[in-house]
Design a protein around this motif. Structure first.
Motif, PDB file in Angstrom:
ATOM      1  N   ALA A   1       0.852  -1.198   0.000  1.00  0.00           N
ATOM      2  CA  ALA A   1       0.000   0.000   0.000  1.00  0.00           C
ATOM      3  C   ALA A   1       0.880   1.236   0.000  1.00  0.00           C
ATOM      4  N   GLY A   2       0.534   2.187  -0.833  1.00  0.00           N
ATOM      5  CA  GLY A   2       1.277   3.445  -0.889  1.00  0.00           C
ATOM      6  C   GLY A   2       0.589   4.521  -0.073  1.00  0.00           C
ATOM      7  N   ASP A   3       1.340   5.220   0.765  1.00  0.00           N
ATOM      8  CA  ASP A   3       0.776   6.269   1.617  1.00  0.00           C
ATOM      9  C   ASP A   3       1.627   7.521   1.464  1.00  0.00           C
ATOM     10  N   THR A   4       1.022   8.561   0.934  1.00  0.00           N
ATOM     11  CA  THR A   4       1.728   9.837   0.781  1.00  0.00           C
ATOM     12  C   THR A   4       1.066  10.934   1.597  1.00  0.00           C
ATOM     13  N   VAL A   5       0.190  10.548   2.527  1.00  0.00           N
ATOM     14  CA  VAL A   5      -0.562  11.548   3.290  1.00  0.00           C
ATOM     15  C   VAL A   5       0.267  12.104   4.433  1.00  0.00           C
ATOM     16  N   ASN A   6       0.940  11.224   5.156  1.00  0.00           N
ATOM     17  CA  ASN A   6       1.603  11.636   6.397  1.00  0.00           C
ATOM     18  C   ASN A   6       3.091  11.922   6.234  1.00  0.00           C
ATOM     19  N   TYR A   7       3.576  11.978   5.017  1.00  0.00           N
ATOM     20  CA  TYR A   7       5.003  12.235   4.843  1.00  0.00           C
ATOM     21  C   TYR A   7       5.298  13.725   5.056  1.00  0.00           C
ATOM     22  N   ARG A   8       6.537  14.020   5.431  1.00  0.00           N
ATOM     23  CA  ARG A   8       6.999  15.402   5.593  1.00  0.00           C
ATOM     24  C   ARG A   8       8.330  15.552   4.871  1.00  0.00           C
ATOM     25  N   PRO A   9       8.525  16.678   4.181  1.00  0.00           N
ATOM     26  CA  PRO A   9       9.830  16.899   3.541  1.00  0.00           C
ATOM     27  C   PRO A   9      10.977  16.832   4.538  1.00  0.00           C
ATOM     28  N   GLU A  10      10.686  17.183   5.810  1.00  0.00           N
ATOM     29  CA  GLU A  10      11.740  17.162   6.830  1.00  0.00           C
ATOM     30  C   GLU A  10      12.240  15.754   7.110  1.00  0.00           C
ATOM     31  N   ASP A  11      11.456  14.737   6.706  1.00  0.00           N
ATOM     32  CA  ASP A  11      11.883  13.361   6.934  1.00  0.00           C
ATOM     33  C   ASP A  11      12.984  12.929   5.978  1.00  0.00           C
ATOM     34  N   ARG A  12      13.172  13.668   4.919  1.00  0.00           N
ATOM     35  CA  ARG A  12      14.211  13.330   3.955  1.00  0.00           C
ATOM     36  C   ARG A  12      15.560  13.792   4.465  1.00  0.00           C
ATOM     37  N   ILE A  13      16.575  12.947   4.331  1.00  0.00           N
ATOM     38  CA  ILE A  13      17.902  13.280   4.823  1.00  0.00           C
ATOM     39  C   ILE A  13      18.480  14.458   4.060  1.00  0.00           C
ATOM     40  N   GLU A  14      18.061  14.641   2.790  1.00  0.00           N
ATOM     41  CA  GLU A  14      18.554  15.771   2.005  1.00  0.00           C
ATOM     42  C   GLU A  14      18.145  17.098   2.639  1.00  0.00           C
ATOM     43  N   TYR A  15      16.983  17.115   3.283  1.00  0.00           N
ATOM     44  CA  TYR A  15      16.524  18.332   3.961  1.00  0.00           C
ATOM     45  C   TYR A  15      17.470  18.681   5.115  1.00  0.00           C
ATOM     46  N   GLY A  16      17.843  17.695   5.907  1.00  0.00           N
ATOM     47  CA  GLY A  16      18.771  17.930   7.002  1.00  0.00           C
ATOM     48  C   GLY A  16      20.141  18.346   6.525  1.00  0.00           C
ATOM     49  N   ILE A  17      20.593  17.749   5.417  1.00  0.00           N
ATOM     50  CA  ILE A  17      21.905  18.109   4.862  1.00  0.00           C
ATOM     51  C   ILE A  17      21.907  19.570   4.428  1.00  0.00           C
ATOM     52  N   GLN A  18      20.823  20.010   3.777  1.00  0.00           N
ATOM     53  CA  GLN A  18      20.766  21.399   3.322  1.00  0.00           C
ATOM     54  C   GLN A  18      20.714  22.362   4.502  1.00  0.00           C
ATOM     55  N   ASN A  19      20.009  22.005   5.558  1.00  0.00           N
ATOM     56  CA  ASN A  19      19.993  22.840   6.765  1.00  0.00           C
ATOM     57  C   ASN A  19      21.385  22.971   7.364  1.00  0.00           C
ATOM     58  N   THR A  20      22.121  21.884   7.374  1.00  0.00           N
ATOM     59  CA  THR A  20      23.488  21.920   7.894  1.00  0.00           C
ATOM     60  C   THR A  20      24.375  22.793   7.012  1.00  0.00           C
ATOM     61  N   GLN A  21      24.154  22.737   5.710  1.00  0.00           N
ATOM     62  CA  GLN A  21      24.922  23.583   4.802  1.00  0.00           C
ATOM     63  C   GLN A  21      24.630  25.058   5.059  1.00  0.00           C
ATOM     64  N   ILE A  22      23.382  25.380   5.354  1.00  0.00           N
ATOM     65  CA  ILE A  22      23.035  26.764   5.702  1.00  0.00           C
ATOM     66  C   ILE A  22      23.773  27.192   6.959  1.00  0.00           C
ATOM     67  N   ALA A  23      23.836  26.300   7.950  1.00  0.00           N
ATOM     68  CA  ALA A  23      24.542  26.615   9.199  1.00  0.00           C
ATOM     69  C   ALA A  23      26.018  26.881   8.937  1.00  0.00           C
ATOM     70  N   LEU A  24      26.629  26.095   8.061  1.00  0.00           N
ATOM     71  CA  LEU A  24      28.034  26.313   7.724  1.00  0.00           C
ATOM     72  C   LEU A  24      28.236  27.662   7.035  1.00  0.00           C
ATOM     73  N   ASN A  25      27.331  28.010   6.128  1.00  0.00           N
ATOM     74  CA  ASN A  25      27.439  29.297   5.437  1.00  0.00           C
ATOM     75  C   ASN A  25      27.253  30.463   6.403  1.00  0.00           C
TER      76      ASN A  25
END
Length: 448
Positions: free
Chosen positions: A257-281
């Motif tokens: 079963a596919g469920d796309t209702v409860n997902y959050r972009p913040e759950d993606r590791i790429e989101y965390g990586i980009q936040n860390t890159q902002i902190a470095l900048n």
């Protein structure tokens, strides 16, 4: 043949719990794995994962390096000079009271030596403290990069694993068809020997039998390749033997079963990586701003100076000297270079924030695309399975009628071709739904 080409194409495009494993790594290098075992092996042995772990260790050493810069630094320096010809200076003639006259004199001794030890301690330097914080942020970035590498490795292993299972299922179905063709061919030959069937019937079924035998051989070679691909994605040496202890029936594809209702972009590791890159900048921007502050360091040294006109007598007597002090450096004005550097870093921070917003949009589109692909493949799989079952029933009835002499060999061959096509569609639909389900789980951040 068509099934083989489609399966290879899907493998190349895709890029490539349950049961406890039986492993004998010490002697034969033989492994009996399920999907979870393959993933666990991969995240331990795969080249990219191993290097990502090394990057984490490297970043930890960088933190220690930044911390070590705040510790006192001790230096020992020494020198030895042989003044082959002493420098001559002119001074007034004080001895004779004739100050208008200059006389040549030489100061110093031929041999001179010194040994000095010094301790330097940074009292305040904004770059040191910001560098320490930046190193810790970089460690966090390398850890998140490791997580992303683990995810990519899991996805590649999962897709390659599914390719092996569907290849095995394809061989099983084709061999089942070959078994029926073998019986039909033998019966037709017997009927021909009895004068009931014609030679053309034997030849037609023989052609279909030969094609099916070739198809099985092609599928076996495809299975060998998919197994090699799986071992490559796991980081397992090709000479090791790998056996999968699951089949496609254990996957229960129909229950996915596919469920796309409860997902959050913040759950993606790429989101965390980009936040860390902002902190470095942002830290880089802060570093440029703090360069206007002074730098303060303290030091203390102690040394001995030795002088003698005779080398043998040089180190008999030393003269001690010590200094305690601080150094203050305050860059009051260095043109407008730093001002423009600050503005450049401000632009970089804004760009990285815009990249985060764009990443969220990319994730949303990726999830919609993955879900659409999954739903389409799911419908195709359900239809392909129904069609295969229906075609199998048609084939069985045609063969039965042929055995009873109420249908022709052309009817059998037509039904056999339809069954082969239906099985090919079923295998491809199964691989598609398994791959698209994996892509959907990755897009929604469920694969950790």
């Amino acid at each position: 043949m068509r099934g083989t080409h489609l399966l290879l194409s899907l493998l190349l495009i895709s890029g490539f719990q349950t049961v406890s494993a039986q492993v004998d790594t010490a002697r034969s290098g033989t492994y009996a794995f399920n999907l979870n075992d393959c993933i666990q092996y991969g995240i331990t042995h795969h080249h990219d994962v191993v290097n990502a772990h090394l990057d984490v260790n490297f970043s930890k050493e960088q933190v220690k390096e930044a911390t070590a810069k705040l510790f006192p630094h001790v230096n020992i320096s020494g020198s030895f000079n042989d003044n082959l010809k002493l420098q001559t200076s002119l001074i007034p003639d004080f001895i004779n009271g004739n100050l208008n006259e200059k006389i040549p004199v030489q100061f110093g001794t031929r041999f001179a030596s010194s040994i000095t030890g010094e301790i330097d301690q940074t009292i305040f330097n904004s770059d040191y403290f910001l560098g320490l914080k930046a190193s810790r942020v970089y460690t966090d970035l390398s850890s998140k990069t490791l997580t992303r590498t683990n995810i990519d490795t899991k996805v590649a292993i999962t897709k390659a694993y599914y390719a092996v299972l569907t290849s095995q299922e394809s061989i099983r179905l084709t061999k089942s068809n070959l078994q029926q063709l073998t019986k039909t061919l033998q019966d037709t030959k017997s009927r021909y020997d009895q004068g009931v069937a014609e030679r053309v019937d034997v030849d037609r079924i023989q052609v279909s039998y030969n094609n099916t035998v070739t198809q099985v051989g092609n599928q076996i070679r495809t299975l060998v390749y998919t197994l090699q691909l799986l071992k490559f994605q796991m980081g397992m040496p090709q000479e090791n033997q790998l056996e999968l202890i699951e089949t496609v029936n254990d996957l229960k594809v129909e229950d996915y079963a596919g469920d796309t209702v409860n997902y959050r972009p913040e759950d993606r590791i790429e989101y965390g990586i980009q936040n860390t890159q902002i902190a470095l900048n942002e830290l880089q921007l802060k570093s440029k701003k703090l360069q206007y502050l002074p730098q303060l360091a303290g030091f203390v040294n102690y040394g001995w100076n030795y002088f003698s006109a005779d080398f043998k007598e040089l180190y008999k007597h030393g003269f001690g000297a010590s200094v305690l002090g601080v150094n203050l450096t305050w860059p009051i004005f260095a043109g407008t270079e730093r001002l423009h550097q600050i503005r450049e870093n401000q632009i970089t921070v804004k760009k990285s924030q815009n990249d985060l917003d764009y990443l969220v949009q990319q994730i949303q589109v990726e999830v919609k695309n993955a879900n659409t692909s999954y739903q389409n493949n799911k419908d195709n799989f359900v239809t392909a399975k129904k069609n295969m079952d229906l075609t199998q029933g048609i084939y069985d009835r045609i063969v039965l009628k042929y055995d009873q002499g109420v249908s022709t060999s052309l009817d059998v061959l037509s039904a056999e071709n339809e069954l082969t096509a239906a099985r090919t569609d079923y295998i491809n639909a199964m691989l598609n739904i398994l791959v698209s389900k994996t892509d959907l789980d990755k897009a929604t951040g469920r694969i950790k």
